[in-house]
Design an enzyme around this catalytic site. Structure first.
Site, PDB file in Angstrom:
ATOM      1  N   HIS A  62       0.832  -1.198   0.000  1.00 17.18           N
ATOM      2  CA  HIS A  62       0.000   0.000   0.000  1.00 17.18           C
ATOM      3  C   HIS A  62       0.870   1.252   0.000  1.00 17.18           C
ATOM      4  O   HIS A  62       2.074   1.173   0.183  1.00 17.18           O
ATOM      5  CB  HIS A  62      -0.973   0.015   1.181  1.00 17.18           C
ATOM      6  CG  HIS A  62      -0.320   0.029   2.531  1.00 17.18           C
ATOM      7  ND1 HIS A  62       0.201  -1.088   3.118  1.00 17.18           N
ATOM      8  CD2 HIS A  62      -0.118   1.028   3.407  1.00 17.18           C
ATOM      9  CE1 HIS A  62       0.698  -0.780   4.306  1.00 17.18           C
ATOM     10  NE2 HIS A  62       0.524   0.504   4.503  1.00 17.18           N
ATOM     11  N   HIS A  64       1.190   5.195   1.583  1.00 13.93           N
ATOM     12  CA  HIS A  64       0.785   6.210   2.565  1.00 13.93           C
ATOM     13  C   HIS A  64       1.299   7.553   2.070  1.00 13.93           C
ATOM     14  O   HIS A  64       2.470   7.673   1.725  1.00 13.93           O
ATOM     15  CB  HIS A  64       1.463   5.968   3.922  1.00 13.93           C
ATOM     16  CG  HIS A  64       0.766   5.031   4.813  1.00 13.93           C
ATOM     17  ND1 HIS A  64      -0.343   5.374   5.535  1.00 13.93           N
ATOM     18  CD2 HIS A  64       1.027   3.747   5.115  1.00 13.93           C
ATOM     19  CE1 HIS A  64      -0.725   4.341   6.251  1.00 13.93           C
ATOM     20  NE2 HIS A  64       0.089   3.333   6.008  1.00 13.93           N
ATOM     21  N   TYR A 126       3.164   8.752  12.480  1.00 10.77           N
ATOM     22  CA  TYR A 126       2.477   7.498  12.190  1.00 10.77           C
ATOM     23  C   TYR A 126       2.942   6.918  10.854  1.00 10.77           C
ATOM     24  O   TYR A 126       3.236   5.720  10.756  1.00 10.77           O
ATOM     25  CB  TYR A 126       0.963   7.714  12.161  1.00 10.77           C
ATOM     26  CG  TYR A 126       0.203   6.546  11.601  1.00 10.77           C
ATOM     27  CD1 TYR A 126       0.029   5.390  12.350  1.00 10.77           C
ATOM     28  CD2 TYR A 126      -0.314   6.583  10.319  1.00 10.77           C
ATOM     29  CE1 TYR A 126      -0.661   4.302  11.832  1.00 10.77           C
ATOM     30  CE2 TYR A 126      -0.998   5.508   9.787  1.00 10.77           C
ATOM     31  CZ  TYR A 126      -1.166   4.376  10.548  1.00 10.77           C
ATOM     32  OH  TYR A 126      -1.834   3.308  10.025  1.00 10.77           O
ATOM     33  N   GLN A 130       4.983   3.442  10.411  1.00 15.80           N
ATOM     34  CA  GLN A 130       4.200   2.369   9.796  1.00 15.80           C
ATOM     35  C   GLN A 130       5.094   1.349   9.104  1.00 15.80           C
ATOM     36  O   GLN A 130       4.879   0.153   9.203  1.00 15.80           O
ATOM     37  CB  GLN A 130       3.199   2.954   8.797  1.00 15.80           C
ATOM     38  CG  GLN A 130       2.284   1.944   8.173  1.00 15.80           C
ATOM     39  CD  GLN A 130       1.300   1.360   9.153  1.00 15.80           C
ATOM     40  OE1 GLN A 130       0.898   2.012  10.093  1.00 15.80           O
ATOM     41  NE2 GLN A 130       0.915   0.132   8.940  1.00 15.80           N
TER      42      GLN A 130
END
Length: 161
Positions: A62, A64, A126, A130
């Protein structure tokens, strides 16, 4: 680092978004040879639209991003542009992907978005943490199986019911 607020001709604005989107079937394809190419493509497309990438990480399955988008661009149209053009550019740059991703569907449908008001530092932290958390989770989730031909009996778990 972005300024506290930006301006257009008659507008002062502070529009920051945390977004997450995934490849089709959440394939772990981003970390391989495509990571550098995909990063360049996403930065290039954001520059074309005047979108500033404040923080971004390409995870194995994914993406971010923390972005600052001018209010003259709707977020949904920006995401359609970003995912659509990046898929086409990836297929042009890497012809072998056409066979792995049929019908030129590189990204899965949908995305996650959250507005970031004044807690930008928390979101940045964050996103940075991650990647480390995913690596640790992957290391912990690896199961080591014993050889079934060694003659050790399988563990029987009684079913309750």
């Amino acid at each position: 680092m972005a300024k506290k607020e930006s301006s257009l001709s008659h507008t002062k604005w502070l529009c920051k978004y945390h977004l997450v989107f995934t490849p089709k079937y959440r394939r772990k394809i981003i970390y391989n040879q495509y990571r550098e190419s995909l990063g360049k493509i996403l930065r290039q497309l954001c520059n074309y639209k005047g979108v500033e990438i404040l923080e971004g990480h390409l995870m194995p399955d994914h993406v971010h991003m923390l972005v600052s988008i001018p209010p003259k661009i709707s977020f949904s149209s920006f995401m359609g542009y970003l995912k659509g053009k990046s898929a086409l550019m990836m297929f042009d740059a890497h012809a072998n992907l056409k066979y792995k991703f049929g019908n030129r569907h590189f990204w899965s449908e949908g995305y996650y978005v959250s507005t970031v008001g004044l807690n930008e530092a928390t979101i940045k932290k964050y996103i940075q943490e991650q990647e480390r958390a995913d690596i640790i989770r992957d290391k912990l989730s690896v199961k080591e199986y014993e050889d079934p031909f060694r003659g050790k009996p399988a563990i029987q778990i009684p079913l309750q019911g």
